[in-house]
Design an enzyme around this catalytic site. Structure first.
Site, PDB file in Angstrom:
ATOM      1  N   ASN A  79     -33.636  15.086   5.362  1.00 24.04           N
ATOM      2  CA  ASN A  79     -34.578  16.197   5.526  1.00 24.04           C
ATOM      3  C   ASN A  79     -34.122  17.020   6.733  1.00 24.04           C
ATOM      4  O   ASN A  79     -34.267  16.603   7.880  1.00 24.04           O
ATOM      5  CB  ASN A  79     -35.998  15.665   5.735  1.00 24.04           C
ATOM      6  CG  ASN A  79     -37.044  16.729   5.514  1.00 24.04           C
ATOM      7  OD1 ASN A  79     -36.761  17.920   5.633  1.00 24.04           O
ATOM      8  ND2 ASN A  79     -38.258  16.310   5.192  1.00 24.04           N
TER       9      ASN A  79
ATOM     10  N   GLN B 175     -39.246  13.015  -1.462  1.00 24.89           N
ATOM     11  CA  GLN B 175     -39.103  11.934  -2.447  1.00 24.89           C
ATOM     12  C   GLN B 175     -39.401  12.430  -3.857  1.00 24.89           C
ATOM     13  O   GLN B 175     -38.687  12.092  -4.820  1.00 24.89           O
ATOM     14  CB  GLN B 175     -40.034  10.767  -2.096  1.00 24.89           C
ATOM     15  CG  GLN B 175     -39.609   9.973  -0.874  1.00 24.89           C
ATOM     16  CD  GLN B 175     -40.225  10.484   0.418  1.00 24.89           C
ATOM     17  OE1 GLN B 175     -40.508  11.685   0.546  1.00 24.89           O
ATOM     18  NE2 GLN B 175     -40.432   9.595   1.378  1.00 24.89           N
TER      19      GLN B 175
ATOM     20  N   THR C 104       0.834  -1.205   0.000  1.00 28.71           N
ATOM     21  CA  THR C 104       0.000   0.000   0.000  1.00 28.71           C
ATOM     22  C   THR C 104       0.870   1.258   0.000  1.00 28.71           C
ATOM     23  O   THR C 104       0.460   2.291  -0.527  1.00 28.71           O
ATOM     24  CB  THR C 104      -0.952   0.023   1.210  1.00 28.71           C
ATOM     25  OG1 THR C 104      -0.205   0.122   2.418  1.00 28.71           O
ATOM     26  CG2 THR C 104      -1.807  -1.237   1.243  1.00 28.71           C
ATOM     27  N   ASP C 105       2.075   1.170   0.567  1.00 26.30           N
ATOM     28  CA  ASP C 105       2.984   2.309   0.517  1.00 26.30           C
ATOM     29  C   ASP C 105       3.380   2.625  -0.923  1.00 26.30           C
ATOM     30  O   ASP C 105       3.548   3.794  -1.282  1.00 26.30           O
ATOM     31  CB  ASP C 105       4.228   2.026   1.357  1.00 26.30           C
ATOM     32  CG  ASP C 105       5.110   3.249   1.506  1.00 26.30           C
ATOM     33  OD1 ASP C 105       4.681   4.215   2.160  1.00 26.30           O
ATOM     34  OD2 ASP C 105       6.227   3.246   0.942  1.00 26.30           O
TER      35      ASP C 105
END
Length: 299
Positions: free
Chosen positions: A252, A226, A57-58
């Site tokens: 909302n 909606q 990942t490095d």
């Protein structure tokens, strides 16, 4: 009981990258957060600890920075496509790459004099631009663009009545209310686009989809959130041919009129309490019925 390895992926999360483009003394900022995730022929790393198929990942972090220097960062979708294709093309064990990017906006600070608006910036609001790119070894590419934290409000033109009622219902119907929400929207492009294909225009597409969302929100006399959600998604699909599906999540953000009668005052829809929780959460997808399904593209 048989125990097996299920679907899996790994990658580098939240790679913070700021790219300053210096154009004859006038600077341009790209402020992004990049995440990459790879999957494929990698069972052995889980089952036996064999790391031979694992690109660290490095290394994915370093690749992001190197690509920013070599290629720049213009439209985030194009940058995500570059990274995703690189991982699949360069690593035999990687069969699928997912790259997600968030972009944070900056505005120039206007100053008097010849150095005005050259290198000073102020963070622009809360809105965040997003994208997720998926690329497979078979060449299949899916691009999902989006935005989040876009706060909008209509001070009138919204109703809510005729809803189902049971013994626990206390909400009163209304024909005039404040409608406010924080829009999270994602839209799927009908087909992938090459970074070299300037005709696709991710930047123009983003601006136009955003315009459609705002115009539909403002222009819809809402009988429910909606209904407004559907109107917003429909406006995008009817206006932009390159988009085949829109997904929206819209809380909302309730605004309740304050009772001022104890103080001898009326309140003709002028003073409200803005409640942050709990809130109704409205979610939905609007799609072109002819568009191919791409459920994994949203993950």
């Amino acid at each position: 009981m048989a125990v097996i390895l299920g679907p899996n992926r790994y990658g580098k999360a939240e790679i913070r990258l700021v790219r300053v483009a210096r154009d004859a003394g006038v600077h341009h900022i790209k402020d992004v957060n990049v995440g990459s995730a790879l999957s494929g022929d990698m069972d052995d790393v889980h089952l036996s600890g064999d790391n031979s198929a694992v690109l660290p990942t490095d290394t994915q972090k370093n690749t992001t920075y190197v690509f920013a220097r070599k290629y720049g960062v213009d439209q985030i979708e194009d940058f995500a496509l570059l990274l995703a294709r690189h991982y699949v093309d360069s690593q035999p064990a990687v069969h699928h790459a997912r790259v997600e990017i968030e972009e944070y906006f900056w505005d120039r600070v206007p100053l008097p004099g010849p150095r005005a608006e050259r290198h000073s910036f102020v963070r622009s609001g809360r809105e965040v631009r997003t994208c997720v790119v998926h690329h497979d070894r078979d060449g299949t590419t899916t691009v999902v663009s989006g935005l989040k934290d876009l706060v909008v409000l209509n001070s009138t033109g919204s109703e809510f009545s005729g809803f189902a009622v049971d013994e626990y219902t206390t909400l009163q119907p209304t024909t005039d209310r404040v409608l406010a929400t924080e829009v999270s929207a994602r839209w799927r492009h009908a087909s992938g686009a090459s970074p070299a294909d300037g005709s696709h225009g991710f930047g123009e597409s983003y601006s136009e989809v955003r315009r459609c969302l705002l115009e539909a929100f403002a222009g819809t006399h809402s009988l429910s959130l909606q209904q407004t959600l559907y109107a917003m998604g429909r406006r995008v699909l009817e206006t932009r041919d390159e988009i085949c599906e829109v997904r929206l999540a819209m809380p909302n953000k309730h605004h309740f009129p304050v009772d001022l009668t104890p103080f001898g005052l009326d309140n003709p829809g002028e003073v409200f309490y803005a409640a942050d929780r709990p809130y109704g959460l409205i979610e939905g997808a609007v799609l072109d019925d002819d568009a191919p399904a791409a459920h994994s593209a949203w993950e």
